[in-house]
Write a protein that holds these residues in place. Structure first.
Motif, PDB file in Angstrom:
ATOM      1  N   UNK A 331       0.843  -1.208   0.000  1.00 53.88           N
ATOM      2  CA  UNK A 331       0.000   0.000   0.000  1.00 53.88           C
ATOM      3  C   UNK A 331       0.874   1.253   0.000  1.00 53.88           C
ATOM      4  N   UNK A 332       1.937   1.207   0.808  1.00 50.15           N
ATOM      5  CA  UNK A 332       2.866   2.338   0.850  1.00 50.15           C
ATOM      6  C   UNK A 332       3.460   2.603  -0.522  1.00 50.15           C
ATOM      7  N   UNK A 333       3.827   1.514  -1.228  1.00 55.38           N
ATOM      8  CA  UNK A 333       4.400   1.661  -2.566  1.00 55.38           C
ATOM      9  C   UNK A 333       3.368   2.224  -3.536  1.00 55.38           C
TER      10      UNK A 333
ATOM     11  N   UNK B  37       9.641  -4.484  10.348  1.00 55.12           N
ATOM     12  CA  UNK B  37       9.868  -3.975   9.003  1.00 55.12           C
ATOM     13  C   UNK B  37       8.543  -3.639   8.343  1.00 55.12           C
ATOM     14  N   UNK B  38       8.490  -2.521   7.643  1.00 56.05           N
ATOM     15  CA  UNK B  38       7.297  -2.159   6.905  1.00 56.05           C
ATOM     16  C   UNK B  38       6.427  -1.131   7.597  1.00 56.05           C
ATOM     17  N   UNK B 284       4.600  12.367   2.087  1.00 55.30           N
ATOM     18  CA  UNK B 284       4.075  11.148   1.466  1.00 55.30           C
ATOM     19  C   UNK B 284       3.626  10.140   2.510  1.00 55.30           C
ATOM     20  N   UNK B 285       4.347  10.070   3.619  1.00 55.83           N
ATOM     21  CA  UNK B 285       4.013   9.077   4.637  1.00 55.83           C
ATOM     22  C   UNK B 285       2.998   9.593   5.652  1.00 55.83           C
ATOM     23  N   UNK B 286       2.635  10.854   5.542  1.00 56.41           N
ATOM     24  CA  UNK B 286       1.638  11.407   6.451  1.00 56.41           C
ATOM     25  C   UNK B 286       2.172  11.706   7.838  1.00 56.41           C
ATOM     26  N   UNK B 287       3.504  11.794   7.995  1.00 56.51           N
ATOM     27  CA  UNK B 287       4.066  12.151   9.301  1.00 56.51           C
ATOM     28  C   UNK B 287       4.143  13.675   9.407  1.00 56.51           C
TER      29      UNK B 287
END
Lengths: 494, 438
Positions: A331-333, B37-38, B284-287
């Motif tokens: 999903x991140x990708x 991870x992830x 992009x990651x919403x942080x």
């Protein structure tokens, strides 16, 4: 759609796609390397590829191959790489011991691809509806789903039912170690931080199945040199496809069940595999062969676990909420490639969705090809002298347990469970129900207690909600059907 | 055999002269990430690792040491040599886990390096909820204590504590809202969408797809000021409840790291935090970026420690003083283990007493005990002497014991370990234990 198909089938796309999938098979088949690692590693590589569809194809390709690849060591070496492959340590491993390993993994491969196709078709046709249906499930329903899964302990206890239940209860007890998520209190941790999250699943599985097998071989060297290399003779492709054709209804039924279970946000490929195995056994005419090498016992879980992977994409795409680590990375990708999963995805990204669906479908076909090569490579390694394979199993058991979270403590756990597994089998206590208890224990307990918290202590919702009633009746039927079938078939046989 | 022994010695020597005393940094640096991870913390760790590698000219690897709500990774990071070669991803749990009795570690075991982000908690309801505003929510809770159900994390984890602190700041007992524990924000949002609970407490980023599509509504954020990306959401403060709850992430070094080393790393990190790459990664990651240097991050950590101590103290004492009018209906952490334990005992007793004709006998089986003993010795030696040295000998011994000639045993062991080196160490950057040898 046709333009996108043409684009996807271009060599520029197909070659990196196939390479990525081969990589996925390789990683998934290595004990200790997980699907999460494979996907996490392929994502940064795709940044160097200019075409976003190629990148997505590579990422989806890796994520879809891992579950199948995990069945390879489970079948041949009895080392399941993921909980979803645990069911493959039953009949598939027995058949491999009988020298039919090659046939079994080809069957596994075809069933995995069919399961994948069924789930992708469901994703294309009824994703929003299925996702909405999944929302009806809450703790009460998940509790019964866990009970249903646990009732399979009777199915997989291979004979002595009371010992099967003992093993399942032991599994449940082992699963309570660690911080209790409902109250936040640590249980049975003996003051060790390593145990706060309970026993890691992979070291326990590697110990119970893989290392205990090594111990058995150490005890009986004569017996295991006799069996020699058991990669299995290569069956003809026609033969395997014919087997699948004969069992087409089982394949389809298992795939659909897998998709449904996978589409539930609170259940995954592991319970899908067990449920489908149990259902196949319950409705089979020849239940006694299950656990000792029944073809149906290979077909049902392998179709279902891959279908569940596709099914898990339904809530992930519709709600934009990942169900596990692998889905989270993919999903991140997708967000990186400007596809925003969520309630608006089908409206805002209709064209991209078509590409995505095409990628997911073609991946299943490519899986047949990549998997075939993977099986050949894996089987050729097993032609090495058995002593070399065994020392390889020991070393990979150690590295695999360690690599899960880079902690030597987990290798000790693996060793301890290796001994436990060995002596339990000496006492004729079956191990599959123990694994079942271990997997489903947290699901059972958390949903029971959270359900009671929500209902204010009342048990009524567990017995009055419509889906709960449905699951309850399945439970009752599953207990009754075998004896009914027996009565029906008896006159025919005699 | 002789040549093989020689080869082992040479390998060991080569490995032995790895460390040299040079200007920092002269060797690979690892970032310990206490989460899997992830996830978000892992993505941030990997981004910082890539950027630091460019800035410092040495490889920077992320090591995921998970478990115990972060306690295991924090312990590994705090106990590492304070030489600047082990950095820890410090997260919110560092301020709470010692008050919860999970670990003894606090921020005092670390030298703070940089804070990277701070995601404020938000109170979120469904679009069709009768609760229109924060005021409505509080009125509803006051009118019917114990009726509203909320979720977001496990009990005692970040967002549970955030809502506890919120209720305390509003002058309400913590269990006037039922907390239905969940594995994280994602399953809690699914529960909210399905109408099984009334509200979720989590960060705005975690529920973004639903908020953007209008399925969920934000009542208020527990931020010090309105969020830069979402200025439309009011803060609790401006609505009259003096409360902030921020899930932070940052980097820290073991306590006692030389100031010179801290300075080099802090300068590199601050430079990264000013870059465009950092800004676009965070977006992009919403942080929500919240950058603080070593000193300010240290002060922030102290303040957080104090704030969460009050909340944790208040929520346990507050729950007890409620005289059972809104008591929890959880059967408790020991109900299931005790129940299952009784079942195990009964079934085991039946097995022992049941007059089975052919009861399997249990004997110790000396070859198995021998094999297990060998594994125990191996596991004791391996972390001290190094994985590759001990494992290559061990694998060769196993093959020999199972009846193959020494030649096969040695060749296969070398090939196997070579493959593991390439695969795990080179490709996947799994740091296998290296002791005095290799």
């Amino acid at each position: 759609m046709s333009a996108s198909l043409e684009h996807l089938l271009h060599w520029n796309v197909i070659v990196p796609w196939l390479l990525a999938m081969a990589f996925g098979i390789f990683v998934g088949a290595t004990p200790g390397l997980t699907a999460t690692m494979a996907v996490a590693l392929i994502v940064p590589i795709t940044y160097y590829i200019p075409d976003p569809n190629t990148s997505l194809a590579m990422i989806l390709g890796v994520s879809f191959t891992a579950i199948f690849a995990g069945d390879l060591p489970a079948t041949y070496l009895r080392i399941p790489g993921t909980p979803a492959s645990a069911a493959a340590t039953l009949d598939a491993h027995q058949l491999a011991k009988q020298g039919r390993g090659r046939e079994v993994v080809y069957l596994d491969l075809i069933c995995s691809a069919i399961g994948g196709v069924v789930s992708v078709i469901a994703l294309i046709l009824v994703a929003p509806q299925l996702a909405r249906w999944g929302l009806k499930f809450t703790n009460y329903e998940y509790f019964w789903l866990a009970v249903l899964g646990l009732s399979m302990a009777a199915v997989v206890s291979l004979g002595a039912m009371s010992k099967g239940f003992l093993a399942a209860a032991l599994g449940l007890l082992i699963a309570t170690v660690g911080i209790d998520t409902v109250s936040g209190q640590p249980r049975f941790t003996l003051g060790r931080t390593e145990l706060l999250e309970g026993f890691s699943f992979i070291p326990v599985m590697i110990g119970l199945f893989g290392l205990s097998e090594v111990f058995r071989n150490v005890l009986n060297p004569a017996e295991f040199t006799k069996t020699g290399s058991n990669a299995g003779r290569s069956p003809s492709a026609v033969q395997v496809w014919l087997t699948v054709w004969k069992q087409k209804f089982l394949v389809l039924r298992s795939s659909m069940l897998g998709t449904l279970v996978g589409a539930l946000p609170g259940a995954g490929a592991d319970i899908a595999a067990w449920a489908s195995y149990g259902l196949a056994q319950r409705t089979s005419r020849d239940r006694a062969r299950f656990g000792e090498g029944a073809i149906e016992g290979v077909i049902a879980p392998t179709s279902a676990n891959n279908a569940a992977v596709g099914g898990a994409w339904i809530p992930a795409l519709v709600f934009g909420i990942p169900g596990d680590a692998v889905t989270a990375i993919v999903l991140g990708a997708m967000i990186m490639y400007d596809i925003k999963p969520g309630p608006l995805i089908f409206e805002q990204h209709a064209a991209r969705m078509n590409d995505l669906f095409a990628i997911a479908l073609i991946t299943q076909i490519l899986l047949l090809f990549c998997g075939w090569i993977g099986v050949r490579a894996f089987a050729s390694m097993l032609r090495l002298p058995r002593a070399v394979v065994m020392s390889g199993v020991v070393v990979f058991s150690i590295v695999g347990s360690y690599a899960i979270r880079n902690d030597i403590f987990d290798v000790w756990i693996m060793l301890a469970f290796g001994l436990i597994g060995f002596y339990l089998e000496r006492l004729k206590v079956p191990l599959p129900p123990l694994i079942l208890g271990l997997i489903l224990g947290p699901m059972l307990e958390e949903n029971l207690r959270t359900g009671l918290i929500k209902s204010g202590g009342s048990w009524a919702p567990f017995f009055t909600r419509p889906i709960c009633l449905g699951l309850l009746s399945v439970l009752v039927l599953a207990a009754l059907v075998p004896s009914l079938l027996q009565k029906l078939h008896k006159p025919a046989r005699t | 055999m002789k040549s093989l022994a020689l080869a082992f010695c040479l390998l060991a020597l080569l490995a032995g002269c790895g460390r040299r005393d040079q200007a920092y940094p002269s060797q690979a640096i690892s970032i310990i990430c206490p989460w899997a991870a992830g996830g978000g913390s892992d993505r941030l760790s990997r981004f910082m690792a890539d950027q630091l590698q460019i800035k410092l000219g040495q490889p920077v690897v992320v090591v995921n040491k998970t478990g115990g709500s972060g306690a295991i990774g924090f312990a590994a990071g705090a106990n590492a040599a304070p030489d600047g070669y082990t950095i820890t991803m410090a997260t919110f749990e560092l301020s709470t886990m010692h008050w919860l009795g999970i670990s003894k570690l606090t921020d005092q075991n670390f030298t703070p390096l940089i804070q990277l982000n701070g995601d404020a908690a938000a109170l979120i309801v469904r679009k069709d909820s009768p609760v229109e505003s924060l005021d409505d929510l509080l009125k509803e809770i006051r009118a019917n204590p114990g009726r509203l159900k909320m979720s977001g994390t496990a009990k005692g984890a970040a967002w549970d504590l955030a809502r506890s602190g919120f209720l305390m700041a509003a002058g309400l007992p913590v269990n006037s809202v039922v907390w239905a524990p969940a594995k994280g924000a994602a399953p809690a949002i699914v529960e909210l969408l399905g109408g099984h609970i009334d509200a979720v407490c989590c960060s705005v980023a975690e529920a973004l797809p639903q908020i953007e599509s209008g399925e969920l509504r934000v009542l208020a954020v527990m931020a010090p000021a309105r969020l830069a990306d979402f200025p439309q959401f009011p803060t609790c403060k401006e609505l009259g409840i003096d409360w902030e709850a921020v899930g932070y992430r940052g980097l820290a070094l073991p306590r006692g790291t030389p100031p010179g080393v801290v300075q080099i790393l802090a300068d590199a990190c601050l430079e990264i935090a000013r870059s465009e790459e950092f800004k676009s990664f965070m977006k992009k990651n919403g942080f929500a970026p919240a950058v603080r240097g070593p000193r300010e991050f240290g002060e922030f950590l102290r303040q957080q420690d104090e704030q969460w101590h009050k909340v944790i103290l208040g929520s346990t004492v507050g729950a007890a003083s409620l005289e059972g009018n809104v008591k929890s209906h959880d059967p408790g952490p020991w109900a299931v283990p005790v129940g299952v334990g009784v079942v195990v005992l009964v079934l085991a007793a039946l097995q022992l007493l049941g007059g089975h004709k052919e009861r399997p006998r249990l004997s110790l089986e000396s070859p198995v005990m021998l094999a297990a003993g060998a594994l125990v010795i191996y596991l004791l030696l391996m972390p001290r002497l190094g994985f590759f040295a001990v494992t290559s000998v061990f694998a060769a011994l196993v093959t020999r014991y199972l009846g193959r000639p020494w030649k096969t045993a040695v060749i296969s062991s070398v090939l196997l370990l070579g493959a593991i080196y390439l695969l795990f160490v080179r490709l996947f950057k799994v740091p296998l234990p290296h002791g005095v040898l290799f």
